[in-house]
Design an enzyme around this catalytic site. Structure first.
Site, PDB file in Angstrom:
ATOM      1  N   PHE A 114      52.330  92.808  45.892  1.00  0.00           N
ATOM      2  CA  PHE A 114      53.311  93.555  45.106  1.00  0.00           C
ATOM      3  C   PHE A 114      53.892  92.653  44.022  1.00  0.00           C
ATOM      4  O   PHE A 114      54.477  91.606  44.321  1.00  0.00           O
ATOM      5  CB  PHE A 114      54.406  94.103  46.020  1.00  0.00           C
ATOM      6  CG  PHE A 114      53.883  95.112  47.007  1.00  0.00           C
ATOM      7  CD1 PHE A 114      54.009  96.465  46.749  1.00  0.00           C
ATOM      8  CD2 PHE A 114      53.239  94.704  48.166  1.00  0.00           C
ATOM      9  CE1 PHE A 114      53.496  97.406  47.641  1.00  0.00           C
ATOM     10  CE2 PHE A 114      52.726  95.635  49.055  1.00  0.00           C
ATOM     11  CZ  PHE A 114      52.854  96.991  48.791  1.00  0.00           C
ATOM     12  N   ALA A 115      53.706  93.071  42.760  1.00  0.00           N
ATOM     13  CA  ALA A 115      54.188  92.292  41.614  1.00  0.00           C
ATOM     14  C   ALA A 115      55.010  93.208  40.723  1.00  0.00           C
ATOM     15  O   ALA A 115      54.503  93.832  39.794  1.00  0.00           O
ATOM     16  CB  ALA A 115      53.012  91.703  40.852  1.00  0.00           C
ATOM     17  N   GLY A 117      58.617  93.823  38.399  1.00  0.00           N
ATOM     18  CA  GLY A 117      59.617  93.085  37.618  1.00  0.00           C
ATOM     19  C   GLY A 117      59.105  91.721  37.225  1.00  0.00           C
ATOM     20  O   GLY A 117      57.948  91.550  36.817  1.00  0.00           O
ATOM     21  N   HIS A 226      56.256  81.932  60.860  1.00  0.00           N
ATOM     22  CA  HIS A 226      57.090  81.538  59.725  1.00  0.00           C
ATOM     23  C   HIS A 226      57.263  80.014  59.716  1.00  0.00           C
ATOM     24  O   HIS A 226      57.651  79.427  60.725  1.00  0.00           O
ATOM     25  CB  HIS A 226      58.458  82.210  59.836  1.00  0.00           C
ATOM     26  CG  HIS A 226      59.250  82.209  58.570  1.00  0.00           C
ATOM     27  ND1 HIS A 226      59.706  81.054  57.981  1.00  0.00           N
ATOM     28  CD2 HIS A 226      59.657  83.232  57.760  1.00  0.00           C
ATOM     29  CE1 HIS A 226      60.364  81.339  56.888  1.00  0.00           C
ATOM     30  NE2 HIS A 226      60.342  82.661  56.714  1.00  0.00           N
ATOM     31  N   PRO A 227      56.987  79.365  58.572  1.00  0.00           N
ATOM     32  CA  PRO A 227      57.064  77.898  58.531  1.00  0.00           C
ATOM     33  C   PRO A 227      58.468  77.356  58.696  1.00  0.00           C
ATOM     34  O   PRO A 227      58.647  76.184  59.058  1.00  0.00           O
ATOM     35  CB  PRO A 227      56.519  77.566  57.136  1.00  0.00           C
ATOM     36  CG  PRO A 227      56.819  78.785  56.318  1.00  0.00           C
ATOM     37  CD  PRO A 227      56.629  79.939  57.263  1.00  0.00           C
ATOM     38  N   TYR A 229      60.664  78.352  60.891  1.00  0.00           N
ATOM     39  CA  TYR A 229      61.243  78.532  62.230  1.00  0.00           C
ATOM     40  C   TYR A 229      60.266  78.253  63.367  1.00  0.00           C
ATOM     41  O   TYR A 229      60.538  78.607  64.501  1.00  0.00           O
ATOM     42  CB  TYR A 229      61.756  79.983  62.369  1.00  0.00           C
ATOM     43  CG  TYR A 229      62.800  80.361  61.346  1.00  0.00           C
ATOM     44  CD1 TYR A 229      64.132  79.969  61.506  1.00  0.00           C
ATOM     45  CD2 TYR A 229      62.460  81.085  60.209  1.00  0.00           C
ATOM     46  CE1 TYR A 229      65.081  80.300  60.561  1.00  0.00           C
ATOM     47  CE2 TYR A 229      63.407  81.433  59.263  1.00  0.00           C
ATOM     48  CZ  TYR A 229      64.718  81.029  59.443  1.00  0.00           C
ATOM     49  OH  TYR A 229      65.657  81.358  58.503  1.00  0.00           O
ATOM     50  N   GLU A 296      60.799  92.518  57.067  1.00  0.00           N
ATOM     51  CA  GLU A 296      60.447  91.406  57.945  1.00  0.00           C
ATOM     52  C   GLU A 296      61.130  91.540  59.307  1.00  0.00           C
ATOM     53  O   GLU A 296      60.537  91.210  60.349  1.00  0.00           O
ATOM     54  CB  GLU A 296      60.818  90.077  57.291  1.00  0.00           C
ATOM     55  CG  GLU A 296      60.372  88.861  58.086  1.00  0.00           C
ATOM     56  CD  GLU A 296      60.609  87.573  57.330  1.00  0.00           C
ATOM     57  OE1 GLU A 296      59.678  87.093  56.656  1.00  0.00           O
ATOM     58  OE2 GLU A 296      61.745  87.054  57.410  1.00  0.00           O
TER      59      GLU A 296
END
Length: 346
Positions: A114-115, A117, A226-227, A229, A296
């Site tokens: 998703f890109a 704005g 997740h890096p 945690y 998330e």
């Protein structure tokens, strides 16, 4: 013929008729089930439909590769979860073997990104490095969801690989952009992917590839640790802690904290994840609740209940601003350093 012989012949006839009935019943059952067995006279092919390709992995005949070991390997990290899902780290798999297995299947992989704005500025690096490192030698379609199609760069793609652009409206809040991802993933699977795609991965655009991301990542439902945690005690994981939210994970519950910026699997599993997270997010919104980390948070709730069949180590979504720790032998995909105040609409 005396009475005794008559009874014997009657019994023999009845048994013959019964045997015939049983034979035709079993033959019909085999035909209807699609399962055929070998007999002593001739070999008949076995026909069994396998719904999930993950349970039947065939390697090419005479393929040469290093002998697997049960006593040597990574000893500095955990490589299997308590529910026996593999945790993928560098040194835990043979890339040539896996590529050979999945090449026989002629798999197709879809990617959503998703890109919207100012996030379009990350597309050139994302697309360029994906073509260098992501599922090389396999059929890949990258679906770019954007409000500015003219800013999607032209990238030279190998045969069987292409970029597909899908127009979406701009949102005033980055939280809304984040939340809509699950809806768009669900709709994409329903409308376009069912007949031509085996696996789908959903990735953050503000990231780029640095190393191989390939067939070792395939599974029915795939999560990425997740890096930020992966060494944090359960009490410190940033789950949604309010019971009023459908993303709620109570204290003392949960497994790992997974990235919302990288997940995937077979279509059926990702579809269920996206549909569930979207439904729960929208129900929360009607009650005036927004989970701590939007989609998330809902993803982590889903994956706590629906255990991933494969877990990817933080190699698969590192963060550029983080120092590399000893257990990280390679960075495959990483979020780039950025100024959120500059790129987010609020």
């Amino acid at each position: 013929m005396n009475m005794g012989n008559s009874k014997v012949w009657t019994l023999v006839l009845l048994l013959a008729v019964l045997a015939g009935v049983v034979y035709y019943y079993m033959a019909g059952l085999q035909r209807r089930s699609g399962i055929f067995f070998e007999n002593e006279d001739q070999s008949v092919p076995v026909e069994i439909t396998i719904k999930d390709p993950e349970f039947h992995l065939v390697a090419p005949d005479h393929l040469k590769y290093k002998q697997p070991s049960l006593v040597q390997g990574r000893s500095d990290v955990v490589t299997v979860t308590p529910w026996l899902a593999p945790v993928v780290w560098e040194g835990t798999f043979d890339p040539s073997l896996l590529d050979s297995v999945y090449r026989l299947k002629n798999i197709s992989v879809a990617v959503t990104v998703f890109a919207v704005g100012k996030y379009t500025r990350f597309l050139p690096d994302f697309l360029k490095t994906a073509e260098q490192h992501f599922f090389l030698g396999f059929r890949v379609r990258l679906y770019v969801f954007t409000d500015q199609p003219d800013k999607v760069p032209k990238v030279s793609m190998a045969k069987g690989r292409q970029v597909m652009v899908r127009l979406v409206p701009i949102s005033k809040r980055w939280q809304e952009i984040s939340a809509r991802r699950m809806e768009l993933i669900q709709t994409l699977i329903e409308a376009e992917l069912q007949s031509n795609t085996d696996y789908i991965f959903c990735l953050d655009v503000d990231s780029k590839f640095h190393g191989r991301w390939g067939t070792e990542s395939l599974g029915s439902l795939v999560a990425v640790i997740h890096p930020g945690y992966y060494t944090t005690p359960r009490t410190g994981l940033p789950y949604e802690r309010r019971p009023q939210s459908r993303a709620y994970v109570a204290h003392g519950e949960g497994d790992f904290y997974y990235c919302g910026g990288a997940f995937g699997g077979i279509l059926q599993e990702v579809y269920l994840l996206a549909k569930t997270c979207r439904t729960n997010f929208e129900a929360d919104a009607k009650d005036g609740i927004e989970a701590a980390w939007q989609e998330e948070s809902h993803l982590n709730r889903f994956m706590w209940i629906n255990k991933p069949s494969k877990v990817l180590s933080p190699e698969y979504l590192w963060q550029d601003f983080k120092a590399i720790t000893p257990e990280i032998h390679i960075i495959r995909f990483s979020g780039v350093t950025k100024n959120y105040a500059d790129i987010r609409p609020n």
